[in-house]
Design a protein around this motif. Structure first.
Motif, PDB file in Angstrom:
ATOM      1  N   GLU A 183      50.655  18.442  36.887  1.00 18.70           N
ATOM      2  CA  GLU A 183      50.368  17.145  37.873  1.00 18.70           C
ATOM      3  C   GLU A 183      50.541  17.510  39.351  1.00 18.70           C
ATOM      4  O   GLU A 183      51.877  18.029  39.704  1.00 18.70           O
ATOM      5  CB  GLU A 183      51.478  15.896  37.249  1.00 18.70           C
ATOM      6  CG  GLU A 183      50.994  14.721  38.171  1.00 18.70           C
ATOM      7  CD  GLU A 183      51.224  13.350  37.583  1.00 18.70           C
ATOM      8  OE1 GLU A 183      51.620  13.375  36.384  1.00 18.70           O
ATOM      9  OE2 GLU A 183      51.406  12.207  37.909  1.00 18.70           O
ATOM     10  N   ARG A 184      49.773  17.267  40.026  1.00 21.99           N
ATOM     11  CA  ARG A 184      49.937  17.745  41.604  1.00 21.99           C
ATOM     12  C   ARG A 184      50.153  19.234  41.504  1.00 21.99           C
ATOM     13  O   ARG A 184      50.803  19.731  42.637  1.00 21.99           O
ATOM     14  CB  ARG A 184      51.093  16.818  42.127  1.00 21.99           C
ATOM     15  CG  ARG A 184      51.017  15.448  42.009  1.00 21.99           C
ATOM     16  CD  ARG A 184      49.596  14.947  42.018  1.00 21.99           C
ATOM     17  NE  ARG A 184      49.521  13.368  41.960  1.00 21.99           N
ATOM     18  CZ  ARG A 184      48.629  12.626  42.125  1.00 21.99           C
ATOM     19  NH1 ARG A 184      47.384  13.295  42.333  1.00 21.99           N
ATOM     20  NH2 ARG A 184      48.573  11.519  41.748  1.00 21.99           N
ATOM     21  N   ASN A 226      56.741  12.355  34.203  1.00 21.45           N
ATOM     22  CA  ASN A 226      55.799  11.562  33.334  1.00 21.45           C
ATOM     23  C   ASN A 226      55.776  12.370  31.877  1.00 21.45           C
ATOM     24  O   ASN A 226      54.976  13.007  31.585  1.00 21.45           O
ATOM     25  CB  ASN A 226      54.444  11.541  34.099  1.00 21.45           C
ATOM     26  CG  ASN A 226      54.130  10.718  35.379  1.00 21.45           C
ATOM     27  OD1 ASN A 226      55.021   9.695  35.605  1.00 21.45           O
ATOM     28  ND2 ASN A 226      53.411  10.888  36.155  1.00 21.45           N
ATOM     29  N   LYS A 303      62.366   9.724  34.518  1.00 15.96           N
ATOM     30  CA  LYS A 303      61.746   8.591  35.417  1.00 15.96           C
ATOM     31  C   LYS A 303      61.443   7.513  34.725  1.00 15.96           C
ATOM     32  O   LYS A 303      60.721   7.411  33.531  1.00 15.96           O
ATOM     33  CB  LYS A 303      60.031   9.285  35.959  1.00 15.96           C
ATOM     34  CG  LYS A 303      59.177   8.228  36.592  1.00 15.96           C
ATOM     35  CD  LYS A 303      58.070   9.028  36.878  1.00 15.96           C
ATOM     36  CE  LYS A 303      56.903   8.098  37.333  1.00 15.96           C
ATOM     37  NZ  LYS A 303      55.943   8.790  37.971  1.00 15.96           N
ATOM     38  N   GLU A 307      55.746   3.193  37.934  1.00 13.56           N
ATOM     39  CA  GLU A 307      54.315   3.711  37.670  1.00 13.56           C
ATOM     40  C   GLU A 307      53.937   3.756  36.200  1.00 13.56           C
ATOM     41  O   GLU A 307      53.617   4.717  35.724  1.00 13.56           O
ATOM     42  CB  GLU A 307      54.149   5.313  38.412  1.00 13.56           C
ATOM     43  CG  GLU A 307      54.376   5.210  39.665  1.00 13.56           C
ATOM     44  CD  GLU A 307      54.129   6.473  40.499  1.00 13.56           C
ATOM     45  OE1 GLU A 307      53.903   7.530  40.129  1.00 13.56           O
ATOM     46  OE2 GLU A 307      53.460   6.225  41.940  1.00 13.56           O
ATOM     47  N   ARG A 340      66.080   8.994  38.386  1.00 21.01           N
ATOM     48  CA  ARG A 340      65.279   8.966  39.687  1.00 21.01           C
ATOM     49  C   ARG A 340      65.210   7.540  40.308  1.00 21.01           C
ATOM     50  O   ARG A 340      65.323   6.614  39.413  1.00 21.01           O
ATOM     51  CB  ARG A 340      63.658   9.410  39.352  1.00 21.01           C
ATOM     52  CG  ARG A 340      63.770  11.099  39.311  1.00 21.01           C
ATOM     53  CD  ARG A 340      62.210  11.212  38.834  1.00 21.01           C
ATOM     54  NE  ARG A 340      61.403  11.579  40.079  1.00 21.01           N
ATOM     55  CZ  ARG A 340      60.325  11.277  40.244  1.00 21.01           C
ATOM     56  NH1 ARG A 340      59.480  10.541  39.459  1.00 21.01           N
ATOM     57  NH2 ARG A 340      59.621  11.835  41.290  1.00 21.01           N
ATOM     58  N   LYS A 376      63.817  10.456  46.624  1.00 17.30           N
ATOM     59  CA  LYS A 376      62.909  11.347  47.496  1.00 17.30           C
ATOM     60  C   LYS A 376      63.172  11.196  48.836  1.00 17.30           C
ATOM     61  O   LYS A 376      63.895  10.325  49.299  1.00 17.30           O
ATOM     62  CB  LYS A 376      61.476  10.488  47.393  1.00 17.30           C
ATOM     63  CG  LYS A 376      60.833  10.811  46.011  1.00 17.30           C
ATOM     64  CD  LYS A 376      59.302  10.440  45.801  1.00 17.30           C
ATOM     65  CE  LYS A 376      58.897  10.754  44.465  1.00 17.30           C
ATOM     66  NZ  LYS A 376      57.355  10.274  44.260  1.00 17.30           N
ATOM     67  N   ASP A 381      56.295   8.275  49.643  1.00 18.79           N
ATOM     68  CA  ASP A 381      55.865   9.163  48.922  1.00 18.79           C
ATOM     69  C   ASP A 381      55.547  10.468  49.274  1.00 18.79           C
ATOM     70  O   ASP A 381      54.396  10.965  49.560  1.00 18.79           O
ATOM     71  CB  ASP A 381      54.941   8.735  47.724  1.00 18.79           C
ATOM     72  CG  ASP A 381      54.733   9.583  46.536  1.00 18.79           C
ATOM     73  OD1 ASP A 381      55.452  10.437  46.420  1.00 18.79           O
ATOM     74  OD2 ASP A 381      53.874   9.385  45.817  1.00 18.79           O
ATOM     75  N   GLU A 409      51.106  17.688  47.597  1.00 17.64           N
ATOM     76  CA  GLU A 409      50.164  16.748  47.327  1.00 17.64           C
ATOM     77  C   GLU A 409      49.456  15.831  48.406  1.00 17.64           C
ATOM     78  O   GLU A 409      48.473  15.763  48.146  1.00 17.64           O
ATOM     79  CB  GLU A 409      50.868  15.721  46.130  1.00 17.64           C
ATOM     80  CG  GLU A 409      50.317  14.484  45.905  1.00 17.64           C
ATOM     81  CD  GLU A 409      51.140  13.434  45.341  1.00 17.64           C
ATOM     82  OE1 GLU A 409      52.238  13.852  44.801  1.00 17.64           O
ATOM     83  OE2 GLU A 409      50.302  12.346  44.784  1.00 17.64           O
TER      84      GLU A 409
HETATM   85  C1  GCV Z   1      54.810  12.399  38.834  1.00 18.40           C
HETATM   86  C2  GCV Z   1      53.480  10.139  43.065  1.00 18.40           C
HETATM   87  C3  GCV Z   1      52.461  10.947  42.574  1.00 18.40           C
HETATM   88  C4  GCV Z   1      52.561  11.140  41.104  1.00 18.40           C
HETATM   89  C5  GCV Z   1      53.987  11.172  40.496  1.00 18.40           C
HETATM   90  C6  GCV Z   1      55.031  10.522  41.165  1.00 18.40           C
HETATM   91  C7  GCV Z   1      56.424  10.545  40.843  1.00 18.40           C
HETATM   92  O1  GCV Z   1      53.165   8.802  42.953  1.00 18.40           O
HETATM   93  O2  GCV Z   1      51.309  10.904  42.998  1.00 18.40           O
HETATM   94  O3  GCV Z   1      51.759  12.106  40.630  1.00 18.40           O
HETATM   95  O4  GCV Z   1      54.228  11.391  39.092  1.00 18.40           O
HETATM   96  O5  GCV Z   1      54.734  10.253  42.570  1.00 18.40           O
HETATM   97  O6  GCV Z   1      57.046  11.050  41.858  1.00 18.40           O
HETATM   98  O7  GCV Z   1      57.083  10.175  40.011  1.00 18.40           O
END
Ligand code: GCV
Length: 717
Positions: A183-184, A226, A303, A307, A340, A376, A381, A409
């Motif tokens: 992812e990313r 995720n 997490k 989301e 997180r 973060k 983001d 990203e």
């Molecule tokens: C892993 C952003 C990214 C997601 C990421 C999320 C996170 O939204 O686009 O891909 O998911 O951050 O940090 O959990």
């Protein structure tokens, strides 16, 4: 015919030698070209004396041998005892002989368990150099640091270094899925070949560990936040164990992401309620099972309720309940929970930038002592620029760790050259004022502001199975720089760029000076051509590739770029001052005042905190519209200048890396223009104004830019 074959063979050999350079990262160990210096090194390094014989010490010894062979063309004699002068002695405190231990007593008092000493000293009246620490991994850190002294062509006479990491957990977060997509991720597939593990140990795993150890990274979260619960099944834990065994001698602990609903998905329970006894026991047993295989397992990264990920709120519980339940499960084994704080909800009409603070700040002091909250760097983001997250400094009774994103990203994927330590440094140096002036984010992170024992920095990895690991040769500098800043959050990004360039390319000042400058400027360039003056989150949907300020049709309002820039006839920007969402009130009063007041708000954050008219006068006398347009143009010009700088480096760089960077810069230039044109054409609909002199005319229409679609842009699952 034969000569053609010869040419082909020659090209093949030189290509693969050059490709290997890419692979070798900052551990190139180029031959020292300065002959006086090479002589100094040789004279001071006549022999190597090794105390101890652990795996780690063997790795350290081998590293020295490789380094000396490549840099000096010779390996000093390996001796079993200290004979003669000018030896390099390596070994941890407990393995040294009593005289040396006594001699270095005050030095050992200066370092922590992971710290190292590199020192020129006299032993029985003979000059020696020693690399030591309290354990073997610390010695390995010392060895890499010593080799860096040679790589950066510094003198080894009169060394006296005692250096310890300022944070405990220095960790990469891999957002790697079990099917090896990342992812990313923009550098190929995941390094972890789950299909072939545990029996097949890819050389990459060792090289990855070595690279991390060389910059002091001591942890890795193997799986995506995720999360997939399968990673916690015996079938996968066996594979995780194999990786942990590879990484251990390099001082790297393995961590996993814990899917909160795992007790249901792989445990056959009906609930994952953190207050349910069966759930509590399931996690306790799972932790015991993991620690039986991996006694130094680091713990879990979670997490939750973010989301769409499951979490304690699914059961009417809160983040504290969830984190503490897991903390109890790993506590008997010394594990930690990195929980997180990246939360925002479509059911919360509040400004997204306020939500994490609103939710987490009231939990201060409620987490168990082996929980660290991972925040973060900014409140939205990982944007090209964000003001520091208001949670930093606002939870005095809770350890907070930093989460940076190394993978790009939102900063042009692995096609744009952007030196991120500049961004990281800006955040770390930000003053939260939570304990008066000088309460920097770095002091929150290293625990000195509130005397936290548990400290850490995480970086979302930019590493994949590309030959050069990171997609862009210069993205290696971001991995390197992250590690160096995790070790010491007070390091200057210029020092980091200098070290990296010298270790990766060349020590020639004619190369270093302009290229270092290019790296330092690159961060501001990307801000300028993507999101100048505090704009944010205006990239295209889902994949986040390219501009999409017009996007306004997504189901969640806070996923739409229009939510963030709020451009209209009257102006542009998100009013987070007290006349707007009052997000500024989440900062300490000094910072709140600074951001809240249009007069004092730094212009780089202007549109983050304020909605201002198109005619608003900027400090340089330009109207906002003209200033914005000129910033976009400046970004494009900066990339063009980067191209000019790079063109002149051909004689200092091998041809493969030279051409790779040259091609990538050309893409970056094209894409910078794309960002400029698309954003300005879109915003012009609201400003109704002409582009100022000095801004190039767009080559396409707004409709053209809106029509571009990228269904297969990488990293988007
Ligand atoms: C892993 C952003 C990214 C997601 C990421 C999320 C996170 O939204 O686009 O891909 O998911 O951050 O940090 O959990």
């Amino acid at each position: 015919m034969a000569s053609l074959r010869f040419v082909f063979l020659f090209l093949l050999i030189s290509f693969s030698a050059s490709a290997q350079k890419d692979y070798k990262l900052w551990l190139q160990y180029n031959a020292v070209s300065n002959s006086a210096l090479a002589l100094e090194y040789k004279n001071n390094l006549k022999g190597i004396v090794v105390f101890g014989n652990s795996e780690t010490i063997k790795i350290a010894q081998k590293e020295l041998q490789t380094g000396f062979q490549d840099m000096l063309g010779t390996i000093p004699e390996i001796k079993s005892e200290i004979k003669g002068e000018n030896n390099l002695i390596i070994g941890s405190q407990s393995n040294l002989n009593v005289e040396i231990k006594n001699e270095l007593k005050s030095d050992f008092d200066k370092i922590s368990t992971e710290g190292f000493i590199i020192k020129s000293f006299s032993f029985k009246s003979k000059k020696q150099i020693i690399i030591t620490g309290k354990n073997d991994v610390a010695v390995l850190y010392g060895v890499f640091n010593f080799l860096r002294i040679l790589q950066t062509n510094k003198s080894v006479k009169n060394l006296n270094i005692a250096d310890s990491p300022k944070t405990n957990i220095r960790i990469l977060n891999h957002w790697d899925n079990l099917d090896r997509t990342v992812e990313r991720g923009y550098a190929g597939f995941s390094l972890w070949n789950w299909q072939k593990l545990p029996d097949f140990i890819d050389q990459r795993y060792l090289d990855y560990a070595r690279a991390n150890a060389s910059i002091g990274i001591n942890g890795t979260v193997l799986t995506n936040v995720n999360a997939n619960a399968l990673i916690l099944t015996p079938q996968y834990l066996e594979k995780v164990e194999a990786l942990a065994n590879v990484f251990r001698p390099y001082g790297i602990k393995v961590y996993l992401t814990a899917r909160f609903s795992a007790p249901i998905e792989i445990g056959n329970l009906k609930t994952a309620d953190p207050k349910d006894t069966q759930v509590i026991n399931w996690w306790k047993n799972k932790a015991a099972e993991i620690y039986k295989r991996i006694p130094d397992f680091g713990g879990f990264l979670v997490k939750a309720n973010s989301e769409g990920q499951p979490g304690p709120q699914n059961y009417g519980r809160d983040h504290v309940d969830g984190a503490n339940m897991l903390a109890d499960a790993v506590a008997p084994f010394g594990g930690v929970i990195m929980w997180r704080a990246f939360v925002y909800s479509e059911h919360d009409a509040n400004d997204r930038a306020k939500q994490a603070y609103a939710e987490f700040q009231p939990y201060d002091g409620k987490f168990k002592e082996n929980v660290i909250v991972q925040v973060k760097n900014g409140a939205i983001d990982f944007q090209p620029r964000e003001p520091f997250h208001p949670l930093f400094g606002a939870m005095p009774k809770t350890p907070l760790m930093m989460e940076f994103q190394i993978t790009q990203e939102y900063l042009g994927f692995s096609t744009h050259l952007v030196f991120l330590p500049k961004l990281f440094q800006e955040v770390l140096e930000s003053d939260t004022y939570q304990q008066g002036k000088g309460s920097t984010v770095a002091k929150v992170i290293d625990g000195t502001l509130y005397q936290n024992k548990l400290t850490g920095i995480a970086g979302v990895a930019n590493i994949g199975n590309d030959l050069n690991w990171t997609g862009h040769p210069f993205a290696q500098a971001n991995w390197y720089g992250f590690g160096r800043l995790a070790w010491n959050p007070y390091l200057d990004s210029e020092t980091i760029a200098d070290e990296w360039l010298k270790s990766t390319f060349s020590n020639d000042e004619n190369f270093i000076k302009p290229v270092k400058n290019m790296m330092i400027e690159s961060r501001e360039a990307v801000v300028n051509y993507m999101t100048p003056l505090g704009l944010h989150h205006i990239m295209d949907t889902g994949h986040h590739y390219g501009p999409g300020p017009w996007v306004s049709n997504l189901s969640r309002p806070e996923w739409n770029p229009t939510y963030y820039h709020k451009a209209d006839k009257n102006g542009i920007g998100f009013d987070r001052s007290k006349t707007g969402t009052n997000a500024t009130a989440q900062y300490a009063p000094e910072v709140e005042r600074l951001f809240d007041n249009l007069e004092t708000c730094p212009e780089q954050d202007l549109l983050w905190f304020h909605h201002v008219s198109w005619d608003y006068k900027l400090k340089n006398g330009q109207t906002l519209w003209n200033g914005l347009a000129l910033k976009y143009q400046e970004g494009v010009n900066q990339v063009n200048e980067m191209q000019n700088v790079w063109k002149k480096t051909e004689k200092y760089v091998d041809s493969v890396r030279f051409h790779e960077v040259e091609m990538l810069l050309e893409i970056q230039y094209k894409e910078a223009k794309w960002w400029r044109d698309a954003c300005l054409l879109y915003f012009q609909q609201f400003s109704g104004k002409e582009l100022p002199t000095g801004v190039e005319k767009p080559t396409q229409t707004l409709d053209y830019f809106k029509s571009l679609k990228f269904p297969f842009a990488p990293g988007n699952g």
